[in-house]
Design an enzyme around this catalytic site. Structure first.
Site, PDB file in Angstrom:
ATOM      1  CB  SER A 332      -0.940   0.056   1.452  1.00 32.72           C
ATOM      2  OG  SER A 332      -1.899   0.991   1.090  1.00 32.72           O
ATOM      3  CG  ASP A 389      -5.636  -3.277  -3.747  1.00 33.10           C
ATOM      4  OD1 ASP A 389      -7.198  -2.591  -3.135  1.00 33.10           O
ATOM      5  OD2 ASP A 389      -4.591  -3.788  -3.404  1.00 33.10           O
ATOM      6  CG  HIS A 443      -5.319  -2.541  -0.234  1.00 37.50           C
ATOM      7  ND1 HIS A 443      -4.758  -2.240  -0.891  1.00 37.50           N
ATOM      8  CD2 HIS A 443      -5.140  -1.602   0.757  1.00 37.50           C
ATOM      9  CE1 HIS A 443      -3.574  -1.678  -0.276  1.00 37.50           C
ATOM     10  NE2 HIS A 443      -3.967  -1.111   0.111  1.00 37.50           N
TER      11      HIS A 443
END
Length: 512
Positions: A332, A389, A443
């Site tokens: 991320s 995602d 995610h």
């Protein structure tokens, strides 16, 4: 009334039967020792009753020992499982021929034991293979050409291992997220997923923006969520001779976690493209918020860029003359910062070791000028992307209009572009996850590692012999796991709410 033999046999067979009957002998019984004697001998036997009883019990014990022999040995030969000591039918794998038998096999206790193993906390890694002279190939010197589809088993193992370094960064932060405002932070303990590595440096990221003072007055319980500087990762180096020999070099790992604090979320939303400080090319641009977290100094800690460069230089000097590699991994926000860190360390000194980035669920970071900049520095990037995602599709800026024409070309300096080679996975291909999983699961880092561990190829996305435990996935994303497996977990007396996953001083090494 007596029935003679002649009344039960045809006349033509009577003579033959009577001839053979004369040659019949009384066979020995394994339980009755006296049965081997003719009847006439039994009547004239001189052995006592106690002797026959002892011999009878002795033979009974031998028979019981034969019936309690262990299961036949199962051995692996040329990739197939063979069974020694079983009959022909037992050795055949009939479940492949008749689907009914396959369904019965899946419901058998053996299948439940396999599910129980998958739901256990114990990690089972792919076999350790020597990378040797091919380590540069697995590190991306050829952009992982020929290794992604189908996914090479050694590369799969390396990708999952680097993802677990990021998980260790998450655990290291959440175990003590607060930062002291009175002085420099104390050294932080990190439980690494590989005991052949040791942590050499803690890394901190600082936001250039701050929340108004009234926020702390209104919500004093936010605590670490509003701090400007936060521990974001670490530098570790391989320090085991056997592992160095197996990998073909001494590996330096830089692991970075994802977004955790309020100010980090605020920086994520600063999506305008800005010039890279010190760059001679004004067309090379990156996201403003990511650059802020990368370059800003804290009250008592250096910037992320300064810390990384200082530590890499120190390790290069310490291990001068050895084969070295620098591997940067993140998830991320950590995936975005990994690209900026790679850009920084790749030109921090002369003869910098090969630099590779393994990113999970990373957003876009810069424009095509930034991509060209990394390519010129020979930075190799493998982006692991989940098809569902949404984070991997942002930031998205409006196209720039020139007159009546809208510029959509990649060379537009105001357009975001992804970097590197892509390994694409899909939550819908997992037999354990629901097809309509939520955004958080798409995610989630553990979901990423689960999908990578099961990925075989684009034509056969999930392998049947995936080894990664489902326990953490069930704990973190239980609502997104198919009910079939949650119910099986309950039937196996496995309570997903009890999975706490305490971090030990050092986790088992995946290389052992």
């Amino acid at each position: 009334m007596q029935i003679g033999v002649g009344s039960t046999l045809p006349a033509q067979n009577l003579n033959v039967f009577q001839t053979r009957r004369a040659s019949f002998k009384c066979h020995k019984s394994p339980l009755n020792p006296s049965s081997h004697r003719p009847v006439s001998c039994v009547s004239s036997a001189s052995s006592t009753e106690s002797t026959r009883t002892r011999e009878h019990l002795s033979n009974l014990e031998k028979v019981l020992q034969k019936t309690n022999q262990p299961e036949p040995e199962r051995v692996v030969s040329n990739g197939s499982i063979e069974t020694k000591g079983r009959g022909l039918l037992e050795g055949l794998n009939l479940s492949r021929i008749w689907p009914e038998m396959k369904a019965a096999e899946e419901m058998s206790p053996r299948h439940l034991n396999r599910l129980k193993r998958l739901l256990s906390k114990t990690m089972e890694y792919s076999p350790r293979n020597s990378l040797g002279s091919r380590w540069r190939e697995y590190h991306g010197c050829n952009d992982w050409s020929g290794l992604l589809d189908p996914l090479d088993e050694n590369l799969r193992r390396e990708v999952v291992r680097y993802g677990e370094f990021v998980q260790a960064a998450y655990h290291g932060f959440h175990s003590n997220p607060a930062m002291s405002t009175n002085g420099a932070p104390l050294p932080r303990h990190v439980a690494l997923p590989d005991r052949s590595y040791k942590v050499t440096k803690s890394l901190y990221a600082t936001s250039s923006v701050g929340l108004p003072k009234w926020v702390d007055d209104v919500a004093p319980d936010l605590g670490w969520m509003t701090q400007r500087s936060s521990w974001i990762g670490y530098v570790a180096v391989c320090d085991d001779k056997r592992e160095i020999h197996r990998m073909g070099r001494r590996d330096i790992v830089i692991a970075l976690r994802g977004t955790a604090t309020c100010l980090e979320w605020a920086e994520n939303l600063r999506a305008q493209l800005v010039e890279i400080p010190g760059s001679d090319d004004p067309t090379q641009r990156v996201e403003c918020g990511f650059l802020s977290l990368h370059k800003t100094r804290g009250s008592h800690v250096p910037s992320l860029a300064e810390s990384v460069v200082e530590e890499v230089k120190r390790l290069m000097k310490k291990y001068k003359g050895e084969n070295l590699s620098i591997t940067i991994t993140g998830h991320s926000l950590g995936a975005a910062l990994s690209l900026l860190v790679a850009d920084e360390v790749s030109s921090c000194a002369q003869d910098v070791p090969p630099v590779a980035v393994f990113s999970f669920g990373g957003p876009k970071v810069g424009n095509k000028g930034f991509v060209d900049r990394l390519n010129q520095k020979n930075v190799k990037v493998l982006r692991i992307v989940n098809n569902q995602d949404m984070i991997t599709k942002v930031p998205v800026l409006p196209s720039v209009s020139i007159g009546a024409k809208s510029e959509q070309a990649e060379d537009n300096p105001w357009t975001y572009t992804h970097v590197g080679t892509e390994l694409r996975v899909d939550t819908k291909m997992s037999p354990y996850l629901k097809p309509n999983v939520d955004v958080a699961c798409c995610h989630d880092l553990e979901a990423y590692l689960h999908l990578v561990d099961g990925f075989l190829s684009s034509k056969c996305p999930f392998r049947s012999n995936a080894k990664r435990s489902l326990a953490r996935l069930l704990h973190d994303q239980g609502s997104n796991v198919k009910q079939l497996y949650t119910h099986r977990a309950l039937s196996l007396n496995i309570d997903k709410d009890r999975f706490s996953f305490p971090m030990a001083s050092c986790l088992p090494s995946p290389s052992q």
